[in-house]
Design a protein around this motif. Structure first.
Motif, PDB file in Angstrom:
ATOM      1  N   ASP A  37       0.798  -1.216   0.000  1.00  0.00           N
ATOM      2  CA  ASP A  37       0.000   0.000   0.000  1.00  0.00           C
ATOM      3  C   ASP A  37       0.836   1.274   0.000  1.00  0.00           C
ATOM      4  OD1 ASP A  37       0.830  -0.471   2.612  1.00  0.00           O
ATOM      5  OD2 ASP A  37      -0.948   0.440   3.509  1.00  0.00           O
ATOM      6  N   HIS A  38       2.143   1.166   0.207  1.00  0.00           N
ATOM      7  CA  HIS A  38       2.989   2.362   0.133  1.00  0.00           C
ATOM      8  C   HIS A  38       3.272   2.673  -1.334  1.00  0.00           C
ATOM      9  CE1 HIS A  38       6.481   5.020   0.537  1.00  0.00           C
ATOM     10  NE2 HIS A  38       6.008   5.277   1.732  1.00  0.00           N
ATOM     11  N   PRO A  39       3.292   3.958  -1.712  1.00  0.00           N
ATOM     12  CA  PRO A  39       3.496   4.300  -3.119  1.00  0.00           C
ATOM     13  C   PRO A  39       4.733   3.667  -3.738  1.00  0.00           C
ATOM     14  CG  PRO A  39       2.828   6.246  -1.908  1.00  0.00           C
ATOM     15  CD  PRO A  39       3.019   5.155  -0.891  1.00  0.00           C
ATOM     16  N   THR A  40       5.845   3.586  -3.010  1.00  0.00           N
ATOM     17  CA  THR A  40       7.055   3.026  -3.605  1.00  0.00           C
ATOM     18  C   THR A  40       6.883   1.548  -3.939  1.00  0.00           C
ATOM     19  OG1 THR A  40       8.027   2.492  -1.448  1.00  0.00           O
ATOM     20  CG2 THR A  40       8.528   4.652  -2.361  1.00  0.00           C
ATOM     21  N   THR A  41       6.188   0.809  -3.069  1.00  0.00           N
ATOM     22  CA  THR A  41       5.950  -0.601  -3.338  1.00  0.00           C
ATOM     23  C   THR A  41       4.998  -0.772  -4.516  1.00  0.00           C
ATOM     24  OG1 THR A  41       6.206  -1.002  -0.971  1.00  0.00           O
ATOM     25  CG2 THR A  41       5.343  -2.816  -2.287  1.00  0.00           C
ATOM     26  N   ALA A  42       3.936   0.032  -4.539  1.00  0.00           N
ATOM     27  CA  ALA A  42       2.981  -0.044  -5.641  1.00  0.00           C
ATOM     28  C   ALA A  42       3.651   0.279  -6.978  1.00  0.00           C
ATOM     29  CB  ALA A  42       1.809   0.905  -5.387  1.00  0.00           C
ATOM     30  N   LEU A  43       4.523   1.270  -6.996  1.00  0.00           N
ATOM     31  CA  LEU A  43       5.247   1.622  -8.217  1.00  0.00           C
ATOM     32  C   LEU A  43       6.110   0.452  -8.701  1.00  0.00           C
ATOM     33  CD1 LEU A  43       6.339   5.259  -7.301  1.00  0.00           C
ATOM     34  CD2 LEU A  43       4.854   4.639  -9.214  1.00  0.00           C
ATOM     35  N   CYS A  44       6.755  -0.231  -7.757  1.00  0.00           N
ATOM     36  CA  CYS A  44       7.601  -1.373  -8.126  1.00  0.00           C
ATOM     37  C   CYS A  44       6.765  -2.559  -8.595  1.00  0.00           C
ATOM     38  CB  CYS A  44       8.481  -1.788  -6.951  1.00  0.00           C
ATOM     39  SG  CYS A  44       9.837  -0.660  -6.612  1.00  0.00           S
ATOM     40  N   LEU A  45       5.624  -2.779  -7.945  1.00  0.00           N
ATOM     41  CA  LEU A  45       4.746  -3.875  -8.368  1.00  0.00           C
ATOM     42  C   LEU A  45       4.295  -3.664  -9.816  1.00  0.00           C
ATOM     43  CD1 LEU A  45       2.566  -4.257  -5.157  1.00  0.00           C
ATOM     44  CD2 LEU A  45       4.130  -5.985  -6.080  1.00  0.00           C
ATOM     45  N   ALA A  46       3.998  -2.427 -10.182  1.00  0.00           N
ATOM     46  CA  ALA A  46       3.602  -2.130 -11.562  1.00  0.00           C
ATOM     47  C   ALA A  46       4.738  -2.457 -12.527  1.00  0.00           C
ATOM     48  CB  ALA A  46       3.190  -0.667 -11.685  1.00  0.00           C
ATOM     49  N   ALA A  47       5.972  -2.141 -12.134  1.00  0.00           N
ATOM     50  CA  ALA A  47       7.129  -2.430 -12.981  1.00  0.00           C
ATOM     51  C   ALA A  47       7.348  -3.932 -13.119  1.00  0.00           C
ATOM     52  CB  ALA A  47       8.376  -1.757 -12.405  1.00  0.00           C
ATOM     53  N   VAL A  48       7.186  -4.663 -12.022  1.00  0.00           N
ATOM     54  CA  VAL A  48       7.332  -6.119 -12.070  1.00  0.00           C
ATOM     55  C   VAL A  48       6.292  -6.720 -13.001  1.00  0.00           C
ATOM     56  CG1 VAL A  48       7.120  -8.242 -10.714  1.00  0.00           C
ATOM     57  CG2 VAL A  48       8.378  -6.298  -9.784  1.00  0.00           C
ATOM     58  N   ASP A  49       5.047  -6.277 -12.861  1.00  0.00           N
ATOM     59  CA  ASP A  49       3.961  -6.797 -13.689  1.00  0.00           C
ATOM     60  C   ASP A  49       4.253  -6.562 -15.172  1.00  0.00           C
ATOM     61  OD1 ASP A  49       1.305  -7.844 -14.225  1.00  0.00           O
ATOM     62  OD2 ASP A  49       0.710  -5.774 -14.611  1.00  0.00           O
ATOM     63  N   ALA A  50       4.664  -5.341 -15.509  1.00  0.00           N
ATOM     64  CA  ALA A  50       4.925  -5.010 -16.911  1.00  0.00           C
ATOM     65  C   ALA A  50       6.108  -5.805 -17.466  1.00  0.00           C
ATOM     66  CB  ALA A  50       5.186  -3.502 -17.041  1.00  0.00           C
ATOM     67  N   TYR A  51       7.174  -5.911 -16.694  1.00  0.00           N
ATOM     68  CA  TYR A  51       8.365  -6.607 -17.189  1.00  0.00           C
ATOM     69  C   TYR A  51       8.092  -8.098 -17.365  1.00  0.00           C
ATOM     70  CZ  TYR A  51      13.266  -7.744 -17.935  1.00  0.00           C
ATOM     71  OH  TYR A  51      14.450  -8.179 -18.494  1.00  0.00           O
ATOM     72  N   MET A  52       7.422  -8.716 -16.387  1.00  0.00           N
ATOM     73  CA  MET A  52       7.192 -10.154 -16.470  1.00  0.00           C
ATOM     74  C   MET A  52       6.215 -10.500 -17.591  1.00  0.00           C
ATOM     75  SD  MET A  52       9.345 -11.184 -14.405  1.00  0.00           S
ATOM     76  CE  MET A  52       8.991 -12.823 -15.022  1.00  0.00           C
ATOM     77  N   LYS A  53       5.343  -9.568 -17.936  1.00  0.00           N
ATOM     78  CA  LYS A  53       4.418  -9.799 -19.049  1.00  0.00           C
ATOM     79  C   LYS A  53       5.196  -9.952 -20.349  1.00  0.00           C
ATOM     80  CE  LYS A  53       0.615  -7.573 -18.637  1.00  0.00           C
ATOM     81  NZ  LYS A  53      -0.407  -6.488 -18.607  1.00  0.00           N
ATOM     82  N   ASP A  54       6.253  -9.164 -20.498  1.00  0.00           N
ATOM     83  CA  ASP A  54       7.048  -9.189 -21.727  1.00  0.00           C
ATOM     84  C   ASP A  54       8.235 -10.141 -21.663  1.00  0.00           C
ATOM     85  OD1 ASP A  54       5.389  -7.264 -22.828  1.00  0.00           O
ATOM     86  OD2 ASP A  54       6.650  -5.593 -22.175  1.00  0.00           O
ATOM     87  N   HIS A  55       8.611 -10.604 -20.459  1.00  0.00           N
ATOM     88  CA  HIS A  55       9.811 -11.434 -20.300  1.00  0.00           C
ATOM     89  C   HIS A  55       9.519 -12.633 -19.391  1.00  0.00           C
ATOM     90  CE1 HIS A  55      11.192  -7.291 -21.189  1.00  0.00           C
ATOM     91  NE2 HIS A  55      12.157  -7.872 -21.868  1.00  0.00           N
ATOM     92  N   PRO A  56       8.642 -13.524 -19.819  1.00  0.00           N
ATOM     93  CA  PRO A  56       8.362 -14.706 -18.983  1.00  0.00           C
ATOM     94  C   PRO A  56       9.627 -15.526 -18.762  1.00  0.00           C
ATOM     95  CG  PRO A  56       7.460 -14.960 -21.203  1.00  0.00           C
ATOM     96  CD  PRO A  56       7.894 -13.548 -21.084  1.00  0.00           C
ATOM     97  N   GLY A  57       9.788 -15.994 -17.522  1.00  0.00           N
ATOM     98  CA  GLY A  57      10.970 -16.787 -17.193  1.00  0.00           C
ATOM     99  C   GLY A  57      12.195 -15.972 -16.834  1.00  0.00           C
ATOM    100  N   ALA A  58      12.070 -14.634 -16.794  1.00  0.00           N
ATOM    101  CA  ALA A  58      13.217 -13.774 -16.486  1.00  0.00           C
ATOM    102  C   ALA A  58      13.733 -14.038 -15.077  1.00  0.00           C
ATOM    103  CB  ALA A  58      12.823 -12.302 -16.623  1.00  0.00           C
ATOM    104  N   SER A  59      15.026 -13.813 -14.886  1.00  0.00           N
ATOM    105  CA  SER A  59      15.620 -13.901 -13.550  1.00  0.00           C
ATOM    106  C   SER A  59      15.472 -12.551 -12.855  1.00  0.00           C
ATOM    107  CB  SER A  59      17.097 -14.288 -13.641  1.00  0.00           C
ATOM    108  OG  SER A  59      17.811 -13.363 -14.455  1.00  0.00           O
ATOM    109  N   VAL A  60      15.258 -12.594 -11.533  1.00  0.00           N
ATOM    110  CA  VAL A  60      14.943 -11.373 -10.783  1.00  0.00           C
ATOM    111  C   VAL A  60      15.739 -11.347  -9.485  1.00  0.00           C
ATOM    112  CG1 VAL A  60      13.123 -10.053  -9.632  1.00  0.00           C
ATOM    113  CG2 VAL A  60      12.607 -11.300 -11.749  1.00  0.00           C
TER     114      VAL A  60
END
Length: 288
Positions: free
Chosen positions: A137-160
């Motif tokens: 619920d903190h803005p910084t976490t929400a911003l990162c969750l959006a980035a994770v969602d977008a990246y994983m959509k385009d890069h399935p199987g990526a290392s993190v």
């Protein structure tokens, strides 16, 4: 845990609210209550003065609370600071009411008591908000969750790699969205323990969660996430940048800190991409 808790109350100009919240999180607060013009006040609580915010950090150890008080007084000399002891029972339900679930892209992140409200189609992450930062619920976490969602959509199987994992929420999100190897590190043993508990609760046992230094983590990663404070991001820039194979996402940065953080990583050969922001908080995206 003792039958009482300590509340550290900080009253200061509203523009400094986000910064003192970060400081209290880093100092080991179990939870925070923020009273400002952005949110409704709980019944019977004292409102802040005009132009100010009241930030209350909850602690279960006096030494930790007193250390936090000293840090606040040093960093914010204009603040009015008070430390008091209260029965633990008085705040537990109030504290729970302050933790909100969030829906970001394909992800729903929330506490165990709110799972019944999660959308059917969402990828659910249940995060127990105890003694580490990152419930969603903190803005910084929400911003990162959006980035994770977008990246994983385009890069399935990526290392993190999730640096300063806190509750483990970003690492767990990546794994649930189809990441391959996922490593999460934190220098706080309490955070490591909680991240491991959340990892087990969310059915992601193969995430590598530890207190390892970055130099002890093997390999490079397609996506590196670091949601920590700006000064730490700058200090760790050479170590973090060395782990980036493709994309780097940085958060925990206030708007006025952005230029310095960006410069630290651009000097190391990373290219700036369009990021995102929420209120005073910015997310910095870079590419190898």
């Amino acid at each position: 845990m003792s039958q009482t808790y300590l509340s550290l109350t900080v009253e200061l100009p509203e523009e400094a609210s986000e910064s003192v919240q970060d400081l209290l999180h880093e100092a080991g607060a179990l939870g925070l209550e923020v009273r400002d013009r952005e949110g409704p006040l709980m019944p019977g609580v004292r409102a802040p003065q005009a132009g100010e915010a009241i930030v209350i950090g909850y602690f279960d150890e006096r030494e930790t609370a007193e250390d936090a008080q000293e840090q606040v007084q040093e960093a914010f000399p204009e603040a009015r600071v008070g430390l008091s002891e209260q029965p633990q029972q008085d705040w537990s339900n109030e504290w729970k009411s302050l933790i909100k679930s969030v829906h970001v892209g394909r992800l729903w992140v929330g506490p165990p008591w709110d799972v019944k409200n999660a959308p059917e189609a969402a990828v659910r992450l249940v995060i127990e908000p105890k003694m580490a930062f990152g419930t969603g619920d903190h803005p910084t976490t929400a911003l990162c969750l959006a980035a994770v969602d977008a990246y994983m959509k385009d890069h399935p199987g990526a290392s993190v790699l999730d640096v300063g994992t806190g509750t483990g929420v970003l690492a767990i999100a990546a794994k649930k969205l189809g990441a391959g190897r996922v490593v999460a590190t934190d220098n706080d043993p309490v955070s490591v323990e909680l991240a491991q508990e959340n990892q087990a609760d969310n059915g992601t046992p193969d995430i590598e969660v530890s207190g390892k230094e970055l130099t002890a983590v093997d390999g490079t990663f397609d996506l590196v996430l670091a949601n920590i404070l700006a000064n730490t991001l700058i200090e760790l820039a050479p170590l973090i940048a060395a782990k980036v194979k493709d994309r780097l996402v940085l958060a925990g940065v206030l708007a006025h800190q952005r230029t310095d953080v960006e410069a630290a990583y651009q000097k190391l050969g990373l290219t700036l991409l369009p990021g995102d922001s929420q209120g005073e908080w910015v997310r910095i995206d870079l590419k190898r």
